[in-house]
Design a protein around this motif. Structure first.
Motif, PDB file in Angstrom:
ATOM      1  N   UNK A 232       0.960  -1.100  -0.014  1.00 54.76           N
ATOM      2  CA  UNK A 232       0.140  -0.010   0.441  1.00 54.76           C
ATOM      3  C   UNK A 232       0.614   0.502   0.289  1.00 54.76           C
ATOM      4  N   UNK A 233       1.544   1.299  -0.355  1.00 51.77           N
ATOM      5  CA  UNK A 233       2.695   2.996  -0.057  1.00 51.77           C
ATOM      6  C   UNK A 233       2.781   3.038  -1.435  1.00 51.77           C
ATOM      7  N   UNK A 234       2.719   4.564  -1.096  1.00 53.35           N
ATOM      8  CA  UNK A 234       2.811   5.146  -2.529  1.00 53.35           C
ATOM      9  C   UNK A 234       4.304   5.869  -2.302  1.00 53.35           C
ATOM     10  N   UNK A 235       5.542   5.662  -2.081  1.00 51.58           N
ATOM     11  CA  UNK A 235       6.836   6.483  -2.447  1.00 51.58           C
ATOM     12  C   UNK A 235       7.693   5.852  -3.250  1.00 51.58           C
ATOM     13  N   UNK A 236       7.261   5.314  -4.342  1.00 59.49           N
ATOM     14  CA  UNK A 236       8.483   5.279  -4.912  1.00 59.49           C
ATOM     15  C   UNK A 236       9.768   5.868  -5.230  1.00 59.49           C
ATOM     16  N   UNK A 237      10.842   5.342  -5.873  1.00 59.76           N
ATOM     17  CA  UNK A 237      11.646   6.478  -5.770  1.00 59.76           C
ATOM     18  C   UNK A 237      11.445   7.495  -7.204  1.00 59.76           C
ATOM     19  N   UNK A 238      12.361   7.854  -7.501  1.00 58.32           N
ATOM     20  CA  UNK A 238      11.995   9.050  -8.464  1.00 58.32           C
ATOM     21  C   UNK A 238      12.268   8.589 -10.074  1.00 58.32           C
ATOM     22  N   UNK A 239      12.941   6.961  -9.898  1.00 57.26           N
ATOM     23  CA  UNK A 239      13.519   6.681 -11.390  1.00 57.26           C
ATOM     24  C   UNK A 239      12.075   5.665 -11.321  1.00 57.26           C
ATOM     25  N   UNK A 240      11.475   5.222 -10.418  1.00 54.28           N
ATOM     26  CA  UNK A 240      10.705   4.155 -10.597  1.00 54.28           C
ATOM     27  C   UNK A 240       9.226   5.186 -10.777  1.00 54.28           C
ATOM     28  N   UNK A 241       8.955   6.202 -10.399  1.00 47.46           N
ATOM     29  CA  UNK A 241       7.841   6.978 -10.646  1.00 47.46           C
ATOM     30  C   UNK A 241       7.673   7.545 -11.948  1.00 47.46           C
ATOM     31  N   UNK A 242       8.988   7.909 -12.829  1.00 53.79           N
ATOM     32  CA  UNK A 242       8.809   8.343 -14.110  1.00 53.79           C
ATOM     33  C   UNK A 242       8.770   6.855 -14.800  1.00 53.79           C
ATOM     34  N   UNK A 243       9.415   5.459 -14.544  1.00 52.56           N
ATOM     35  CA  UNK A 243       9.094   4.150 -15.077  1.00 52.56           C
ATOM     36  C   UNK A 243       7.881   4.277 -15.085  1.00 52.56           C
ATOM     37  N   UNK A 244       6.614   4.642 -14.017  1.00 54.27           N
ATOM     38  CA  UNK A 244       5.836   3.674 -13.681  1.00 54.27           C
ATOM     39  C   UNK A 244       4.491   4.637 -14.946  1.00 54.27           C
ATOM     40  N   UNK A 245       5.229   6.251 -15.289  1.00 51.01           N
ATOM     41  CA  UNK A 245       3.795   7.504 -16.318  1.00 51.01           C
ATOM     42  C   UNK A 245       4.492   6.941 -17.326  1.00 51.01           C
ATOM     43  N   UNK A 246       5.809   6.507 -17.424  1.00 47.10           N
ATOM     44  CA  UNK A 246       6.203   6.660 -19.119  1.00 47.10           C
ATOM     45  C   UNK A 246       5.799   5.798 -19.939  1.00 47.10           C
TER      46      UNK A 246
END
Length: 872
Positions: A232-246
């Motif tokens: 349930x965590x919503x704190x991905x790393x900056x790189x993972x956050x970018x990939x999840x929306x790329x």
């Protein structure tokens, strides 16, 4: 006598500079080689780790796609069943609950299969204890309620109100017959099921596996967090956050986890076409542990060498200093001087031999060049690798000897050579893969390091250190092939690995293998006979034959077979392995994989059953259509026969009227009456002919005839019509056989139909009749007949209706040119009966070409003489 001998101080100074320069170069070389080896080892460890992470992510993707696909298939079946019951009067609770129970039994990975109404109340379940639970406030339920196009919805992780454990819900929308929202069908997967799947992969003490949607962690496993407490965590790393929306499907990245702060290398991968993503990470402190230990050893060896060389240089200089102090005494005692000189020469020779021994002991090739790129020296390893003899190292240009061309044969310019660049800018260059040419003209792949040689900060040359990487390239190919085999094995889901020691008849299974065969490890005897006993009796001969073929080296072992579990159930297994042999061809061991194909086989059987049911429905529909066509044909036949009687009476009465004298006007009326009767008679005959074709009562004749003669006869019959309209008529005949069997009158009728239409719709220009042979076999030929005109043409949007019965391009054509609209349809049907087809190519305003093909049997008993029939 000694006036030309330099002062001992100056000689010592020059010697000291030479010794320290030599030692510095050797130490620099050794340290550089150690650094290169350390960096290369680190890069290889990282590359191997990425390959492993890529393979793990593919295995996870295959497992997750198989799990989600199986659950979604159950949801779709339940959706179809529920909506079908709604469409037929309402839900039969007992029938639907039994249906849910059957499907739930096939989904051990889930915690239930349920149906909720439009308010979110769970109404239909396999287990009555969970009935009437409320899900109306769940986000996934609201999304299904508000969107008809939601499809398969995968929820965020939540604590189940029934299971009381973290779950992820998969759901689909239910609709009433009028399209309104009727509820949902959903199934829940415990987060612990994902964690159990993840825990089967060994990623080291600090490894990490996570399952994300676009912004939420659905499941996560690390050795420190085996229960998924961070779900349930919503704190991905900056790189993972970018990939999840790329929109990227797969990638590698290095980052510090946003959850536990550990630095890892991650393999990012989308799960099939679902909005889910796996993140498989391995910590550097784990996969670089061996590299650090080896690097420390390499550094220690290099340090010991540097210290030893410095100590040796210092000892040599001190010895020389002592000798210079005794210079005056040596001058007075020539004999003593000579002895000391010989001893010094011996030490110098030993130092030289030590230096050469150092170069000779290095496994890599070492070549030194001067500032012009000319060879100064090459160690034995270099000469052996490049196939040189001693005479090659005599001032020849290094690039011209070994680096002159690319692999494709194009010239390699010397100014682009790494050696030339290092001689210019003094930078150390490391090339992972390059190409050198041997003395015999063959090439070999090499890894090269180019380092500069300095003298007081002045570049005086360069050293090329290289190694033959042929074996490494081969190993890379083997590794890629192994990876492809692993991908193939992992694509069906969970994979079991086995190892059979053929010589000792000892079988080793991993944990998955025991699950695939439904046995416990303590009950299984690790031998070939124990495995053979669980193979299905009908498959045993086949499987043993495949094993023997693999042991003989004839082919790889890759069968599909069935096994019988202790509970009597039958399961389908796919196997694949590789066999190793000794130098004499004796098999030593077989190592391979197994994976379960039972679900896939069950799905295939279900699909085959559904296809058979749909096929029966289509057959019934076809029979009904055929019956309708027969009824239509019978009706047309009856109407046509009934029309003949009054028509014949009209013709007879017209003949009787003509017996009496008539006025000119009355004769004109009788001519029109007679013409109308003839046209009506032709229409009736055409309809009767069409009904016979559609009813299958048309019998083709097989009479001998010449296609060329027939074509010319049709042309001759049109001569008067063409002359009346001042058109040009021509007949073009290809190389046709003259002895064929077929329905000559039908072909004549079809040609007459095409040709008459061509003349009718052409006001200016020409009409061309053609025939040609398209295909031939031992018994028959396929002929193509066509009629080309320069008439009004047909628009592209109208051409599709030309060969439909009772269809005309425009009703105005019927009024202007007359016609019923069945001639082209009959031509196409008859052509198809005779093994051919019919069609048209046309451009509006530029004319048309109508064609048809027929297959005719050869007749070796008749020969025809071509007749010269005028055609124009």
């Amino acid at each position: 006598m000694f006036t030309n001998i330099p002062h001992p101080f100056f000689r010592f100074r020059r010697l000291s500079r030479f010794v320290w320069t030599t030692v510095a170069l050797v130490d620099l070389f050794v340290v550089g080689m150690a650094a290169v080896e350390i960096v290369r080892n680190r890069n290889e460890e990282i590359a191997q780790t990425k390959i492993q992470l890529h393979n793990y992510s593919q295995v996870l993707e295959a497992g997750l796609v198989g799990l989600i696909g199986k659950i979604d298939l159950a949801l779709l079946d339940t959706q179809d069943e529920t909506q079908a019951q709604l469409a037929h009067g309402g839900i039969n609770e007992e029938k639907l609950n039994n249906f849910l129970a059957r499907h739930e039994a096939r989904l051990p990975e889930t915690v239930g299969l349920r149906v909720a109404d439009a308010e979110g109340n769970v109404r239909y379940v396999a287990n009555a204890t969970v009935k009437n639970a409320k899900n109306g406030d769940r986000p996934y339920f609201l999304r299904l309620r508000d969107s008809r196009d939601a499809g398969l919805v995968i929820s965020k992780p939540m604590v189940g109100r029934i299971a009381n454990t973290p779950i992820v819900v998969l759901a689909r929308r239910l609709e009433n017959p009028n399209g309104s929202f009727a509820g949902d069908v959903h199934s829940a997967v415990a987060v612990s099921s994902f964690i159990d799947l993840f825990s089967r992969l060994n990623l080291g003490p600090n490894g990490n596996i996570g399952l994300w949607d676009r912004d939420t962690l659905l499941a996560r496993y690390t050795p420190q967090d085996r229960e998924g407490k961070t779900v349930g965590a919503t704190t991905p790393s900056e790189q993972l956050h970018t990939l999840l929306h790329s929109g990227v499907r797969e990638a590698f990245y290095e980052a510090r986890s946003g959850i536990d702060g550990v630095l890892r290398i991650y393999a990012f991968r989308q799960v099939g076409n679902y909005p889910l993503f796996t993140v498989v990470g391995e910590s550097e402190r784990d996969f670089l542990a061996d590299w650090r230990a080896i690097s420390i050893k390499i550094a220690m060896v290099a340090g010991v060498f540097v210290l030893a060389s410095l100590a040796g240089a210092l000892v040599a200089l001190n010895a020389w200093r002592r000798r210079t102090a005794e210079h005056d005494e040596w001058l007075m005692h020539e004999k003593t001087y000579t002895r000391e000189l010989e001893r010094s020469r011996g030490e110098a020779e030993r130092a030289r031999k030590h230096f050469e021994l150092l170069l000779n002991s290095v496994g890599e090739g070492i070549c030194g060049v001067n500032i012009h790129g000319d060879l100064m020296f090459a160690n034995p390893a270099a000469r052996q690798i490049l196939g040189w003899d001693g005479s090659v190292c005599s001032g020849r240009n290094f690039h011209s000897c070994v680096h002159h061309h690319h692999m494709d044969g194009t010239l390699y310019p010397q100014e682009d050579c790494p050696t030339a660049a290092t001689l210019t800018d003094g930078k150390v260059r490391h090339i992972q893969e390059d190409l050198f040419w041997k003395k015999d003209g063959s090439s070999l792949p090499v890894e090269v390091t180019v380092a500069p040689l300095h003298d007081d900060d002045v570049i005086i040359g360069a050293v090329n250190v290289f190694r033959d990487i042929t074996e490494r390239k081969k190993a890379e190919v083997d590794l890629r092939e192994s990876r492809e085999r692993l991908e193939a094995a992992a694509s069906a889901g969970i994979v079991g690995v086995w190892d059979w020691d053929v010589a000792n008849d000892r079988v080793i299974w991993d944990e998955v293998m025991y699950r695939l065969y439904g046995v416990r490890q303590e009950d299984f005897k690790a031998a070939y006979d124990a495995w053979a006993k669980v193979v299905h009796p009908d498959d045993k001969v086949y499987v043993e034959g495949e094993i023997q073929a693999a042991l003989r080296g004839e082919r790889e072992y890759a069968p599909e077979f069935r096994v019988i579990w202790p509970d009597g159930s039958v399961h389908h297994i796919k196997a694949r392995s590789r066999t190793t042999f000794d130098a004499h061809g004796t098999p030593l061991r077989m190592v391979g994989i197994n994976y379960d194909q039972t679900e896939q086989k069950n799905i295939e059987y279900a699909l085959e059953k559904r296809v058979a049911e749909r096929t029966q429905e289509l057959v019934k529909a076809r029979d009904a259509a055929d019956a309708a066509n027969v009824a239509k044909s019978a009706f047309l036949t009856m109407v046509s026969h009934e029309m003949r009687t009054p028509l014949h009476q009209l013709v007879s009465l017209a003949g009787l009227v003509r017996r009496d004298p008539l006025t000119a006007k009355q004769n004109e009326w009788m001519d029109k009456l007679n013409l109308s009767c003839q046209r009506l008679s032709g229409i009736i005959e055409t309809i009767l002919e069409l009904t016979r074709i559609e009813a299958g009562k048309f019998d083709l004749k097989e009479d001998p005839f010449s296609p060329e003669d027939l074509l010319r006869e049709v042309g001759a019959s049109l001569a008067q019509q063409v002359a009346d309209k001042h058109l040009q008529l021509s007949v073009e005949v290809g190389n046709l056989p003259s002895n064929l069997l077929g329905d000559k009158e039908y072909i004549r009728h079809a040609l007459n139909n095409y040709a008459t239409n061509a003349v009718r719709f052409t006001e200016v220009g020409h009409v061309v009749l053609r025939s040609e042979q398209v295909d031939e076999d031992e018994e028959s030929v396929l002929l193509r007949f066509s009629v080309q005109d320069s008439g009004i043409g047909i628009a592209p949007e109208d051409q599709g209706r030309l060969f439909s019965i009772f269809e005309q391009v425009d009703s105005s054509y019927s009024r202007r040119y007359s016609g019923l609209g069945v001639g082209l349809s009959m031509t196409k049907k008859m052509a198809q009966i005779m093994g051919g087809d019919a069609g048209c190519e046309s451009q509006l305003g530029k004319g048309s070409t109508f064609w048809f093909t027929v297959r005719l049997r050869k007749d070796d008993h008749h020969q025809y003489r071509n007749r010269e029939t005028p055609a124009s």
